[in-house]
Every structure is written in C-alpha cells, then in structure tokens.
Design a protein around this motif. Structure first.
Motif, PDB file in Angstrom:
ATOM      1  N   TYR A  86     -37.575  -3.426 -29.013  1.00  0.00           N
ATOM      2  CA  TYR A  86     -36.547  -4.574 -29.258  1.00  0.00           C
ATOM      3  C   TYR A  86     -37.220  -5.678 -30.436  1.00  0.00           C
ATOM      4  O   TYR A  86     -36.430  -6.043 -31.124  1.00  0.00           O
ATOM      5  CB  TYR A  86     -36.199  -5.220 -28.029  1.00  0.00           C
ATOM      6  CG  TYR A  86     -35.185  -6.260 -28.153  1.00  0.00           C
ATOM      7  CD1 TYR A  86     -33.920  -6.124 -28.514  1.00  0.00           C
ATOM      8  CD2 TYR A  86     -35.690  -7.792 -27.921  1.00  0.00           C
ATOM      9  CE1 TYR A  86     -33.027  -7.188 -28.414  1.00  0.00           C
ATOM     10  CE2 TYR A  86     -34.822  -8.773 -28.009  1.00  0.00           C
ATOM     11  CZ  TYR A  86     -33.602  -8.719 -28.434  1.00  0.00           C
ATOM     12  OH  TYR A  86     -32.512  -9.841 -28.488  1.00  0.00           O
ATOM     13  N   VAL A  87     -38.292  -5.990 -30.017  1.00  0.00           N
ATOM     14  CA  VAL A  87     -39.042  -6.898 -30.822  1.00  0.00           C
ATOM     15  C   VAL A  87     -39.193  -6.438 -32.330  1.00  0.00           C
ATOM     16  O   VAL A  87     -38.920  -7.424 -33.261  1.00  0.00           O
ATOM     17  CB  VAL A  87     -40.530  -7.191 -30.036  1.00  0.00           C
ATOM     18  CG1 VAL A  87     -41.278  -8.393 -31.343  1.00  0.00           C
ATOM     19  CG2 VAL A  87     -40.409  -7.986 -29.036  1.00  0.00           C
ATOM     20  N   ILE A 139     -39.601  -0.221 -24.126  1.00  0.00           N
ATOM     21  CA  ILE A 139     -38.276  -0.684 -24.907  1.00  0.00           C
ATOM     22  C   ILE A 139     -38.260  -2.180 -25.492  1.00  0.00           C
ATOM     23  O   ILE A 139     -37.730  -2.553 -26.343  1.00  0.00           O
ATOM     24  CB  ILE A 139     -37.170  -0.381 -23.589  1.00  0.00           C
ATOM     25  CG1 ILE A 139     -37.024   0.949 -23.576  1.00  0.00           C
ATOM     26  CG2 ILE A 139     -35.694  -1.276 -24.441  1.00  0.00           C
ATOM     27  CD1 ILE A 139     -36.242   1.210 -22.464  1.00  0.00           C
ATOM     28  N   ASN A 140     -38.868  -3.081 -24.412  1.00  0.00           N
ATOM     29  CA  ASN A 140     -38.945  -4.540 -25.043  1.00  0.00           C
ATOM     30  C   ASN A 140     -39.709  -4.536 -26.515  1.00  0.00           C
ATOM     31  O   ASN A 140     -39.425  -5.163 -27.415  1.00  0.00           O
ATOM     32  CB  ASN A 140     -39.472  -5.403 -24.162  1.00  0.00           C
ATOM     33  CG  ASN A 140     -39.769  -6.905 -24.379  1.00  0.00           C
ATOM     34  OD1 ASN A 140     -40.729  -7.450 -24.690  1.00  0.00           O
ATOM     35  ND2 ASN A 140     -38.680  -7.249 -24.864  1.00  0.00           N
ATOM     36  N   CYS A 189     -35.894  -6.743 -33.789  1.00  0.00           N
ATOM     37  CA  CYS A 189     -35.625  -8.151 -34.178  1.00  0.00           C
ATOM     38  C   CYS A 189     -36.161  -8.527 -35.312  1.00  0.00           C
ATOM     39  O   CYS A 189     -35.859  -9.018 -36.456  1.00  0.00           O
ATOM     40  CB  CYS A 189     -36.064  -9.145 -33.233  1.00  0.00           C
ATOM     41  SG  CYS A 189     -34.866  -9.153 -31.786  1.00  0.00           S
ATOM     42  N   ARG A 215     -40.179  -0.111 -19.622  1.00  0.00           N
ATOM     43  CA  ARG A 215     -39.429  -1.253 -19.862  1.00  0.00           C
ATOM     44  C   ARG A 215     -40.309  -2.155 -20.877  1.00  0.00           C
ATOM     45  O   ARG A 215     -39.629  -2.409 -21.910  1.00  0.00           O
ATOM     46  CB  ARG A 215     -39.427  -2.367 -18.761  1.00  0.00           C
ATOM     47  CG  ARG A 215     -38.238  -2.021 -17.678  1.00  0.00           C
ATOM     48  CD  ARG A 215     -38.030  -3.174 -16.687  1.00  0.00           C
ATOM     49  NE  ARG A 215     -37.250  -2.509 -15.545  1.00  0.00           N
ATOM     50  CZ  ARG A 215     -38.182  -2.366 -14.551  1.00  0.00           C
ATOM     51  NH1 ARG A 215     -39.243  -3.007 -14.346  1.00  0.00           N
ATOM     52  NH2 ARG A 215     -37.563  -1.886 -13.245  1.00  0.00           N
ATOM     53  N   GLN A 216     -41.506  -2.136 -20.702  1.00  0.00           N
ATOM     54  CA  GLN A 216     -42.382  -2.787 -21.680  1.00  0.00           C
ATOM     55  C   GLN A 216     -42.186  -2.028 -23.210  1.00  0.00           C
ATOM     56  O   GLN A 216     -42.044  -2.706 -24.036  1.00  0.00           O
ATOM     57  CB  GLN A 216     -43.703  -2.780 -21.419  1.00  0.00           C
ATOM     58  CG  GLN A 216     -44.185  -3.928 -20.479  1.00  0.00           C
ATOM     59  CD  GLN A 216     -45.675  -3.777 -20.015  1.00  0.00           C
ATOM     60  OE1 GLN A 216     -46.561  -3.595 -21.065  1.00  0.00           O
ATOM     61  NE2 GLN A 216     -46.308  -3.556 -18.619  1.00  0.00           N
ATOM     62  N   LEU A 244     -34.198  -1.530 -18.391  1.00  0.00           N
ATOM     63  CA  LEU A 244     -34.069  -2.802 -19.299  1.00  0.00           C
ATOM     64  C   LEU A 244     -34.278  -4.062 -18.851  1.00  0.00           C
ATOM     65  O   LEU A 244     -34.186  -4.282 -17.420  1.00  0.00           O
ATOM     66  CB  LEU A 244     -32.428  -2.815 -19.628  1.00  0.00           C
ATOM     67  CG  LEU A 244     -31.679  -1.600 -20.313  1.00  0.00           C
ATOM     68  CD1 LEU A 244     -30.350  -1.603 -20.277  1.00  0.00           C
ATOM     69  CD2 LEU A 244     -32.440  -1.479 -21.907  1.00  0.00           C
ATOM     70  N   GLN A 285     -34.903 -10.889 -24.742  1.00  0.00           N
ATOM     71  CA  GLN A 285     -34.285  -9.502 -24.920  1.00  0.00           C
ATOM     72  C   GLN A 285     -33.216  -9.650 -23.698  1.00  0.00           C
ATOM     73  O   GLN A 285     -32.021  -9.501 -24.096  1.00  0.00           O
ATOM     74  CB  GLN A 285     -35.135  -8.232 -24.486  1.00  0.00           C
ATOM     75  CG  GLN A 285     -34.300  -7.135 -24.751  1.00  0.00           C
ATOM     76  CD  GLN A 285     -34.966  -5.782 -24.107  1.00  0.00           C
ATOM     77  OE1 GLN A 285     -36.179  -5.636 -24.490  1.00  0.00           O
ATOM     78  NE2 GLN A 285     -34.603  -5.016 -22.965  1.00  0.00           N
ATOM     79  N   LEU A 304     -29.169  -2.441 -29.455  1.00  0.00           N
ATOM     80  CA  LEU A 304     -29.428  -2.086 -28.254  1.00  0.00           C
ATOM     81  C   LEU A 304     -28.385  -2.028 -27.419  1.00  0.00           C
ATOM     82  O   LEU A 304     -28.408  -0.702 -26.490  1.00  0.00           O
ATOM     83  CB  LEU A 304     -30.308  -3.198 -27.476  1.00  0.00           C
ATOM     84  CG  LEU A 304     -30.830  -2.992 -26.116  1.00  0.00           C
ATOM     85  CD1 LEU A 304     -31.802  -2.084 -25.990  1.00  0.00           C
ATOM     86  CD2 LEU A 304     -31.410  -4.549 -25.740  1.00  0.00           C
ATOM     87  N   MET A 312     -39.235 -10.327 -23.349  1.00  0.00           N
ATOM     88  CA  MET A 312     -38.537  -9.512 -22.367  1.00  0.00           C
ATOM     89  C   MET A 312     -37.391 -10.573 -22.071  1.00  0.00           C
ATOM     90  O   MET A 312     -36.222 -10.357 -21.778  1.00  0.00           O
ATOM     91  CB  MET A 312     -39.183  -9.222 -21.147  1.00  0.00           C
ATOM     92  CG  MET A 312     -38.389  -8.343 -20.217  1.00  0.00           C
ATOM     93  SD  MET A 312     -37.550  -6.840 -20.989  1.00  0.00           S
ATOM     94  CE  MET A 312     -38.432  -5.673 -20.101  1.00  0.00           C
TER      95      MET A 312
END
Lengths: 438, 212
Positions: free
Chosen positions: B174-175, B170-171, B178, B167-168, B212, A405, B190, A402
């Motif tokens: 994101y991971v 979405i993260n 990546c 949030r977790q 976020l 990010q 994003l 996080m």
C-alpha cells in the motif's frame, strides 16, 4: 383613598426615576446590560465557528478520516475551554508587570459579572486558535498527541502571545500594536502552530511524487466545505463585532468591513485563479473568503470600507499563492490553514497599520505592526516546534502507515463515518478528467 | 544486479572460506540485513561473518573474493544457494509445509494489486518490498522465502505465516502504491483488489479482511 394615592405614587416614582442621579445610574446599568448581552451573544456566535471549522475540515479530508477530524474539532474546544479557564486567561489578562505574561486570575471562580463575560468570550478565541491546527495536521496525526498539542496551545502558547498584544500592560500593546480582533493574536498563532506541526509530521503517504510533484487528494464532501464556509463567515460577525466589548454605534462599520472583506477575499481568490489559468475551485473560493475575513480581523474597526475591500481581496489572492508555495516546499497542509490563517494574518496585521484611518502609511505604526508580526512568528513557531518535537518523542506525533491505510476513523476511534454508503460510484473524482465535454 | 545473481556472487566469493552451516547463516544474514544496502556495506557484513581468529585474518581476501565474484558472468558463478539448500530440505520443515488458505488468499490479493500496474511499475513495487522486508517482524527463514517469491515472480509462496506478517506486507505494498500513484489511486486499487480476491476468500472460508 386608594384611588387618590395611586396617581400620586406613580408621579412620585416617576420623579425619583427621572432625577439626574437616578437616570445616570440606570443608563450605566442599561449600558452594562447591553454590553454584556452583545458580548455574550457574540461569544455564542464565535462558538458556532467551531462547527464551521469542523465542517470545512471534514469536507476536505477523505471519507475514511471524517470522524477523526470532527472529533478533533469537537474535543479541542472542550479541552481548550477547561485549560484556558484554568491557566490561559490568567496568563493573558492577569496583572502583567513584566509585559510578558499575566500573573493572576487563574481558574477564576469568584469575580464580577463582567469578568465572566470576558472569560466566556475569550475562551471562544482560544479554541479558535487551537482548532486552526487540526485541519493542517489531518489524516496522519495521533489523536492523543494532537490533544496534548491543543493543551499546549490553549494553556501557554496562545495566552502568552495574547498577553503581549491584548493585555493592557503587554509590551506590544504599550508600543501601540493594532490587532483589533486577532489577525495575528488568534489566526497567525494558529497558522504558525500548524506550520510547526506540518514540518514535523511530514506529508501524507504519496502526497508528493518522487520528483516533488504535488498529487491532489480531493476532499470527500464539497457541500460540507461550503456550509463550513458559511458558518465561519456568520461566526466572524461575532468574532469581530464582539471584540468591541461594547454594544457601540460603530458595530455597523465593523460588521460591514468584515462582511465586505470576506466577499472581496472570495473574489480575489477567484480572480487570481482565473489570471493564472487555474480552475476556480470551490475549495479555493471558500478559503479565499476566509482569508479575506482573517485579513480584515486586525483592522476592521480602524479602516475605511474601500481599504477593507482591498485588504480582503489581497488576502484572498494570498491564500491561493500561499497554498501553491507550500506545495512547492513539499509541506502538506490539508486544508490550507497555514496560508489562510498564518500568511493572511500577517497581511491583515500589516494592512491594519497601512490603512489606519487618520494615520495612513505611518512608518512608525508600520514598524510596530512588523514587530508584532515578527514576535508572533518567533514565539509561536519555535515554541510549537519544540512542543510538537517533544510530543513526537514521548507519544509519537504521526500514526503508522497501517493507520493511514485503514483511515483514522477506524484506528483512532473505531467508528466509520459513512457505514451505509456504497463504495462503487459511476463518477469518481478520478474519472472526471476523462469525461467528454458537454 | 538482481537479487539472485548477487546472492550467487556472495555465495561464490565466500564458499572457499566457510563450511555449509556457516555459509547458510552468512547468506541469511546478508539477505536479511544487507541485500538492500549499498555495496560498501559488504565490508561490515564480512566483518560480522568473520568471527574466528583465522577468518578475521582472511577478511580482506574474502571481501576481495566477493567483489571479484560480482564481476563474473552468470555462468561462472556457483548455483543459487537458496535453490540448493531448499532442495536439500535444509530449511525447517514447519516453514516449508504446503501453503494454507491464508497464504493462498494473501498471494492472490497481492498479485491482484500488482496487476494494476504495468511490468516496469510492478518491478518497482517488488523492489520496494524487497528493500523494506527487513521491517517485517518474522524469522529470517520466512523472510528468505518471501524475498525469493517476490524476486522470482513465482505463483505460490511457500510456507505458513502469521497474519501480522501478511498484514505488514500488504501495508508495504500500500505504501509503495501511494508513492507510485498517490493515495487516492492506492485506496482505489486496494479496494478493487479486495473485491477481486473475495470469491477465493469465500470459497476457502478465510476472512479476507483479517489481512487488512
């Protein structure tokens, strides 16, 4: 009466000041004054290298981590200064009966003026060794954990090795190890600490693909990188020149060697890029010049100019090759600190033995240099590995995904580096490859 | 084998040995802790489910039945227990209550992120999420809904969720982004997805950046 006495008194004063004993005392005082002045100015120039590192490293990271990198460079100088004065200087330059560490001069508060000059100058070196690590660890390191690591480097890791090589009774110094201004003592020490940290940290999210292919993460400000390079180069004149600890006549030779090796480093890196059909990137060129400067640091006072050029050029080439090798090993060194400072520090120290004026290619000297290089790696890498491992267990070395990010500017400092900049740009670094040639 | 089919196979294999409540608990346990693991982890799962002396004796049979069910054709398996249980309103009503603005904005944002990829890449992202759902700190029921939503590619996610859970998630995406396309593109995607979701966020009065 007064009119007659004035010329007489002036003549008398002239006789007194020009007498041999008075002239010698004045010369000694003037020499000490000049030496102090030069070393203090050189120390201030080395201080400016911190700004160079800060700009270079900040330019090489993404905008969302810019404040974090600046902060690390700023605060490691502050923490390093205090700890080196308190502990490091004594360990490095105190009485050293064992040859392995100094035993006094801790937290010096009452000493001859020259000692203060030396502490001031050496603090800048300790801070340089510590700050080398920050760039390699950028974009994924816990701020507090990094600072604790800085404490370990400036208080123990750096000064202990320094006492071996630079303390009059250090075991490496006794063997005849040559490292005039610190290719190994400062730069390799920083590089090997960075290597240990990078191994434990792991790469940034997505830096390497599933098949191990390296994905480039371009820095956000190439101008910062260039300005950082210039500042470092300027500071290096103080770094190498000041290491004479005297305003001697050999300064010109030392500074010329320094400058010319930096230039050769940039050219060497560029030539290697061309010969391997890689683009001659600004980052590689600036890193090449720094690699040349790192390489000449050990032998700048003891080799002839053509060899300084050779040393710098090979250093520049090694910085490019080192970066490629590290990528193949899946080690994510954001700024190339390991290859520029670690690997080129090794080369520079070896070159100081190979190209030693009046005693070139001497096997004994080369073996001594290799012993110093090996000892530096063994002590620094493994002690840093243990230190960062303990830090990771107690405080956590790496931030969460996080944090990555959001960017460390927000998560570690609650600030944004560029609050007024728009995010929409016509030419992003990603779209460059799709542009038609003009 | 996709998640629904595996769930049906587990359900088919275990049905003769467990009552409704025990079966529901077992399916929940499997989804939360074993659905992302290799087949051999099933023996540990069955061992954990067999908590009576009688069931302990029948453990090898149950395990065998599950493995046999995994080789059956789709039409030979029992219906999906999730659909059945959901239809019978077995799950807690407070989780099932209609989706709120937060969930709607969240699902739109996630879908915008998925849209940046082609079908097979999107499938990889969803698979990554399902495999890492156990890292999300929420109750098993909610995890079941999220897992279902990801596996079925349905439009709306049922239930209400804490912001921290969203949030977790979405993260996690994101991971996964990546890893799939690198950090530079992931940041770009994003940022793009946020822009595309902003109109809905403004309309609903929910602050998108809270996710976020």
């Amino acid at each position: 009466m007064l009119k007659i006495a004035k010329p007489f008194l002036l003549m008398l004063a002239g006789i007194i000041f020009l007498s041999p004993s008075t002239v010698m005392a004045t010369d000694a005082l003037q020499a000490e004054l000049l030496n102090t002045l030069w070393v203090v100015i050189a120390g201030a120039m080395v201080f400016l290298m911190q700004a160079g590192f800060a700009m270079l490293e900040t330019g090489m990271v993404r905008a969302k981590n810019a404040v974090n990198v600046m902060m690390k460079n700023y605060i490691d100088l502050c923490v390093g200064t205090l700890l080196f004065w308190l502990v490091g200087y004594g360990l490095m330059f105190g009485d050293n009966p064992s040859g392995f560490y100094g035993t006094n001069l801790f937290g010096l508060s009452s000493a001859p003026d020259w000692d203060y000059t030396l502490i001031f100058f050496q603090i800048m070196f300790a801070a340089t060794a510590a700050t080398i690590v920050s760039g390699a660890m950028a974009e994924r390191t816990n701020y507090i954990a990094y600072l604790i690591g800085t404490c370990g480097i400036t208080a123990i890791i750096y000064p202990v090795f320094g006492s071996w090589a630079w303390n009059e009774h250090g075991w490496l110094k006794q063997m005849g190890f040559i490292d005039f201004a610190g290719s190994t003592v400062v730069h390799s020490v920083g590089g090997w600490c960075a290597l240990a940290a990078v191994i434990l940290l792991g790469p940034r999210l997505g830096r390497f693909g599933e098949k191990g292919e390296a994905r480039q993460v371009p820095g956000h400000n190439l101008s910062f990188i260039a300005i950082g390079g210039f500042l470092l180069w300027f500071g290096w004149f103080g770094f190498n020149g000041g290491s004479t600890l005297a305003a001697g006549t050999n300064l010109g030779h030392i500074l010329l060697n320094t400058h010319i090796a930096g230039a050769a480093g940039a050219v060497g890196a560029m030539l290697l890029c061309f010969s391997t059909r890689q683009p001659a990137l600004l980052t590689s060129t600036v890193n090449g010049s720094i690699a040349g400067l790192v390489a000449i640091t050990a032998g700048c006072a003891s080799m002839q100019v053509p060899y300084a050029i050779l040393t710098g050029a090979i250093g520049g080439g090694l910085s490019v090759l080192g970066t490629i090798w590290l990528e193949r090993m899946r080690l994510d060194d954001v700024v190339g600190a390991i290859s520029v400072h670690g690997i080129c520090g090794v080369w520079g120290t070896l070159a100081a033995g190979l190209f030693l004026t009046g005693n070139m290619y001497d096997t004994h000297q080369i073996l001594v240099q290799l012993a110093g290089i090996g000892a530096a790696f063994a002590w620094v890498f493994f002690s840093a590995l243990i230190m960062y491992f303990l830090i990771s267990k107690v405080f956590g070395l790496r931030v969460s995904t996080m944090h990555e990010q959001r960017g460390l500017d927000i998560t570690e400092h609650g600030e944004i580096g560029y609050p007024e900049f728009g995010k929409d740009v016509v030419y992003s670094s990603e779209s460059l490859k799709d542009l038609s040639k003009i | 084998m996709e998640l629904t089919l595996r769930r049906r196979a587990i359900y088919t294999g275990m049905r003769p040995y467990f009552d409704d409540q025990a079966l529901l608990n077992a399916i929940n346990l499997w989804q939360a802790e074993y659905s992302h693991k290799q087949k051999f982890a099933l023996s540990v799962f069955v061992a954990r489910c067999c908590n009576t002396a009688q069931l302990k004796l029948e453990r090898p049979k149950i395990l065998g039945a599950i493995f046999m069910a995994m080789d059956l054709a789709s039409d030979e398996l029992l219906p999906d227990p999730f659909v059945e249980l959901n239809a019978n309103n077995v799950f807690q009503p407070e989780i099932r209550q209609g989706h709120d603005h937060t969930t709607k904005v969240f699902t739109t944002l996630l879908q915008q992120m998925f849209l940046k990829f082609n079908k097979s890449e999107e499938q990889q992202l969803r698979k990554f999420l399902i495999e890492h759902l156990h890292e999300v700190k929420t109750d098993k029921m909610r995890l079941m809904y999220i897992r279902e939503w990801l596996a079925q590619h349905t439009q709306d996610l049922e239930g209400t969720y804490d912001l921290e859970v969203l949030r977790q998630l979405i993260n996690l995406v994101y991971v996964a982004m990546c890893q799939s396309v690198g950090p530079v593109k992931a940041d770009h995607y994003l940022s793009q997805s946020i822009k595309e979701t902003e109109p809905l966020s403004l309309e609903s009065g929910f602050r998108l950046h809270d996710l976020l």
